[in-house]
Scaffold this motif. Structure first.
Motif, PDB file in Angstrom:
ATOM      1  N   THR A 175      36.774  47.412  44.770  1.00  0.00           N
ATOM      2  CA  THR A 175      37.513  46.165  44.530  1.00  0.00           C
ATOM      3  C   THR A 175      38.997  46.421  44.759  1.00  0.00           C
ATOM      4  O   THR A 175      39.508  47.441  44.281  1.00  0.00           O
ATOM      5  N   PRO A 176      39.673  45.554  45.511  1.00  0.00           N
ATOM      6  CA  PRO A 176      39.189  44.451  46.322  1.00  0.00           C
ATOM      7  C   PRO A 176      38.108  44.922  47.312  1.00  0.00           C
ATOM      8  O   PRO A 176      38.208  46.021  47.859  1.00  0.00           O
ATOM      9  N   HIS A 177      37.132  44.064  47.535  1.00  0.00           N
ATOM     10  CA  HIS A 177      35.882  44.481  48.164  1.00  0.00           C
ATOM     11  C   HIS A 177      35.854  44.216  49.664  1.00  0.00           C
ATOM     12  O   HIS A 177      36.065  43.096  50.121  1.00  0.00           O
ATOM     13  N   THR A 182      35.983  39.837  47.977  1.00  0.00           N
ATOM     14  CA  THR A 182      35.915  39.552  46.548  1.00  0.00           C
ATOM     15  C   THR A 182      36.805  40.511  45.759  1.00  0.00           C
ATOM     16  O   THR A 182      36.866  41.704  46.076  1.00  0.00           O
ATOM     17  N   VAL A 183      37.490  39.988  44.762  1.00  0.00           N
ATOM     18  CA  VAL A 183      38.242  40.820  43.813  1.00  0.00           C
ATOM     19  C   VAL A 183      37.571  40.632  42.453  1.00  0.00           C
ATOM     20  O   VAL A 183      37.513  39.519  41.928  1.00  0.00           O
ATOM     21  N   LEU A 184      37.037  41.719  41.909  1.00  0.00           N
ATOM     22  CA  LEU A 184      36.333  41.613  40.637  1.00  0.00           C
ATOM     23  C   LEU A 184      37.295  41.171  39.537  1.00  0.00           C
ATOM     24  O   LEU A 184      38.436  41.629  39.473  1.00  0.00           O
ATOM     25  N   THR A 185      36.821  40.289  38.683  1.00  0.00           N
ATOM     26  CA  THR A 185      37.652  39.741  37.622  1.00  0.00           C
ATOM     27  C   THR A 185      37.739  40.704  36.439  1.00  0.00           C
ATOM     28  O   THR A 185      36.971  41.668  36.330  1.00  0.00           O
ATOM     29  N   ARG A 186      38.652  40.422  35.537  1.00  0.00           N
ATOM     30  CA  ARG A 186      38.785  41.241  34.326  1.00  0.00           C
ATOM     31  C   ARG A 186      37.469  41.252  33.542  1.00  0.00           C
ATOM     32  O   ARG A 186      37.054  42.302  33.042  1.00  0.00           O
ATOM     33  N   ALA A 187      36.811  40.104  33.442  1.00  0.00           N
ATOM     34  CA  ALA A 187      35.551  40.041  32.698  1.00  0.00           C
ATOM     35  C   ALA A 187      34.470  40.881  33.371  1.00  0.00           C
ATOM     36  O   ALA A 187      33.696  41.572  32.695  1.00  0.00           O
ATOM     37  N   LEU A 189      34.927  43.489  35.355  1.00  0.00           N
ATOM     38  CA  LEU A 189      35.286  44.895  35.206  1.00  0.00           C
ATOM     39  C   LEU A 189      35.024  45.383  33.788  1.00  0.00           C
ATOM     40  O   LEU A 189      34.554  46.517  33.581  1.00  0.00           O
ATOM     41  N   ALA A 190      35.294  44.536  32.799  1.00  0.00           N
ATOM     42  CA  ALA A 190      35.038  44.916  31.410  1.00  0.00           C
ATOM     43  C   ALA A 190      33.549  45.158  31.190  1.00  0.00           C
ATOM     44  O   ALA A 190      33.151  46.104  30.483  1.00  0.00           O
ATOM     45  N   ALA A 191      32.705  44.332  31.804  1.00  0.00           N
ATOM     46  CA  ALA A 191      31.258  44.510  31.673  1.00  0.00           C
ATOM     47  C   ALA A 191      30.803  45.808  32.355  1.00  0.00           C
ATOM     48  O   ALA A 191      29.924  46.514  31.835  1.00  0.00           O
ATOM     49  N   ILE A 192      31.378  46.120  33.517  1.00  0.00           N
ATOM     50  CA  ILE A 192      31.052  47.374  34.195  1.00  0.00           C
ATOM     51  C   ILE A 192      31.462  48.562  33.329  1.00  0.00           C
ATOM     52  O   ILE A 192      30.714  49.542  33.183  1.00  0.00           O
ATOM     53  N   ALA A 193      32.644  48.470  32.731  1.00  0.00           N
ATOM     54  CA  ALA A 193      33.121  49.549  31.867  1.00  0.00           C
ATOM     55  C   ALA A 193      32.206  49.737  30.666  1.00  0.00           C
ATOM     56  O   ALA A 193      31.859  50.881  30.307  1.00  0.00           O
ATOM     57  N   HIS A 219      44.527  42.654  40.821  1.00  0.00           N
ATOM     58  CA  HIS A 219      43.825  43.935  40.874  1.00  0.00           C
ATOM     59  C   HIS A 219      44.059  44.687  39.571  1.00  0.00           C
ATOM     60  O   HIS A 219      45.205  44.940  39.187  1.00  0.00           O
ATOM     61  N   ILE A 220      42.956  45.043  38.910  1.00  0.00           N
ATOM     62  CA  ILE A 220      43.022  45.785  37.651  1.00  0.00           C
ATOM     63  C   ILE A 220      42.212  47.067  37.812  1.00  0.00           C
ATOM     64  O   ILE A 220      40.991  47.004  38.017  1.00  0.00           O
ATOM     65  N   PRO A 221      42.831  48.222  37.742  1.00  0.00           N
ATOM     66  CA  PRO A 221      42.072  49.472  37.888  1.00  0.00           C
ATOM     67  C   PRO A 221      41.032  49.617  36.778  1.00  0.00           C
ATOM     68  O   PRO A 221      41.322  49.380  35.598  1.00  0.00           O
ATOM     69  N   LEU A 222      39.836  50.020  37.150  1.00  0.00           N
ATOM     70  CA  LEU A 222      38.774  50.197  36.167  1.00  0.00           C
ATOM     71  C   LEU A 222      39.131  51.298  35.172  1.00  0.00           C
ATOM     72  O   LEU A 222      38.717  51.258  34.003  1.00  0.00           O
ATOM     73  N   ALA A 223      39.920  52.262  35.609  1.00  0.00           N
ATOM     74  CA  ALA A 223      40.306  53.364  34.720  1.00  0.00           C
ATOM     75  C   ALA A 223      41.151  52.905  33.539  1.00  0.00           C
ATOM     76  O   ALA A 223      41.318  53.647  32.563  1.00  0.00           O
TER      77      ALA A 223
END
Length: 391
Positions: A175-177, A182-187, A189-193, A219-223
């Motif tokens: 992401t961005p994909h 597609t750019v994954l949303t905060r929600a 990404l939070a679910a993936i985390a 863009h929000i880094p998953l880290a």
């Protein structure tokens, strides 16, 4: 030539022939077509950064082997960039590794972290090197398909959760994909985390288009999510952000033990690369925010030019929230086979695109979609649009 009953090519790579990018680029040359297939700009990046590379060459910086982890100036610049942009703090000596572009970073990371038989859950469609790198490491890819819905390609979080098994080693997130935009949303990404923490999974995130997000996308880094810094390998690259794709300067940021593992694999791939360019990229990462704002604004205008033109030519267009690619559905044109469409398009219209099906395990799911790159001069995009309208 010595004959043998066994094929020359390692069976892990048997499914991977010449890339579609090479095929379509050769077709562009043969037909004199405008190449909107392969994702490289047709202009160089900032002149002061190009001159920084020339200065490094002349000063003898990087002309011999640079340090294995990367030159200190660049590692410091990468760490400073992550902190300034995202509030993520990395030790440049133990948590940053410079690679020969993001492609090597992906390969080295997967070779380092996978054992034969490990499963990798990846978002489909995916950049083609993912599949090859997983195969070389002996892993098994498990795709979770992004599906078109209301003008964007969306992730089904239930499908993602169901794809994880006791054999899953890591999630490979982009992401961005590329290619869907597609750019994954905060929600999302939070679910993936949450899933990664719950199932104790490693996560590899390809964030090379981090500075190419448009409109209201972020863009929000998953880290940066709780519990993720210690289990996430973040991959970045200078090529897409500064329009010097030929320099092949990428990087990994992660916890020390993860960087150490990736470095162990990387040292037997290229060992080191791009010595003088590393010094130039260090200067590029210190450019003011105005550079990134202008870059994004310029690419957004080019996106709109191409997306609008494709829609006027009869395509069903997915206007991307990020990257510099537009995915289009060819079914409104009476077509359904992206491979046949893209192979015929240079003769029909003098334009080259890429069939998205090459990025899918489920070729049927990707069959009606094609990808166009808009990282080209505006006059080139206008000419391409005119050709497509008159095909």
């Amino acid at each position: 030539m010595t004959s043998t009953a066994r094929p020359y090519l390692n069976r892990r790579l048997a499914e991977f022939g010449t890339t579609i990018f090479a095929e379509m680029s050769a077709l562009a040359v043969a037909t004199g077509s405008i190449n909107l297939g392969q994702g490289f700009p047709d202009t160089d990046g900032p002149e002061e950064i190009r001159e920084a590379a020339v200065r490094a060459l002349r000063d003898g910086r990087g002309n011999q082997y640079p340090p294995g982890p990367g030159v200190p100036e660049l590692r410091n610049a990468i760490a400073a960039h992550q902190e300034r942009r995202y509030g993520l703090t990395y030790d440049p000596d133990t948590e940053v590794l410079v690679t020969a572009g993001a492609t090597e970073a992906i390969a080295a990371t997967l070779l380092a972290l996978l054992e034969p038989g490990d499963e990798v859950v990846a978002l489909e469609p995916y950049y083609d090197s993912y599949a090859a790198s997983i195969a070389m490491a002996g892993g098994r890819r498990v795709p979770v398909t992004l599906r078109p819905d209301a003008g964007r390609f969306t992730l089904d979080l239930d499908e993602l959760r169901a794809a994880v098994t006791d054999r899953t080693r890591l999630l490979l997130i982009n992401t961005p994909h590329n290619p869907t935009g597609t750019v994954l949303t905060r929600a999302e990404l939070a679910a993936i985390a949450e899933l990664a923490v719950e199932r104790d999974l490693l996560v590899v995130t390809d964030e090379v288009y981090e500075h190419l997000v448009f409109d209201d996308a972020e863009h929000i880094p998953l880290a940066s999510f709780p519990g993720m810094r210690e289990r996430t390998v973040t991959i970045g690259s200078a090529g897409k952000t500064f329009s010097f794709t030929g320099w092949k300067v990428g990087w990994v940021t992660a916890a020390p033990e993860l960087v150490s593992a990736v470095r162990s694999a990387k040292q037997y791939l290229t060992f080191v690369s791009a010595g003088p360019f590393q010094y130039a990229v260090a200067e590029a990462l210190a450019l003011p925010d105005s550079y990134y704002d202008d870059f994004r604004r310029d690419m957004s205008a080019r996106r709109d030019l191409l997306a609008t033109g494709l829609a006027e030519a009869g395509f069903d267009v997915f206007r991307p929230a990020g990257t510099y690619f537009v995915t289009a559905d060819i079914r409104p044109l009476g077509e359904k086979d992206g491979f046949a469409f893209c192979r015929a398009l240079p003769e029909r219209a003098g334009v080259v695109a890429i069939p998205n099906a090459v990025f899918y395990d489920d070729r049927e799911a990707g069959a009606p979609f094609v990808r166009f790159a808009f990282c080209k001069k505006e006059e080139v995009l206008r000419e391409a649009v005119e050709r497509l309208r008159g095909r």
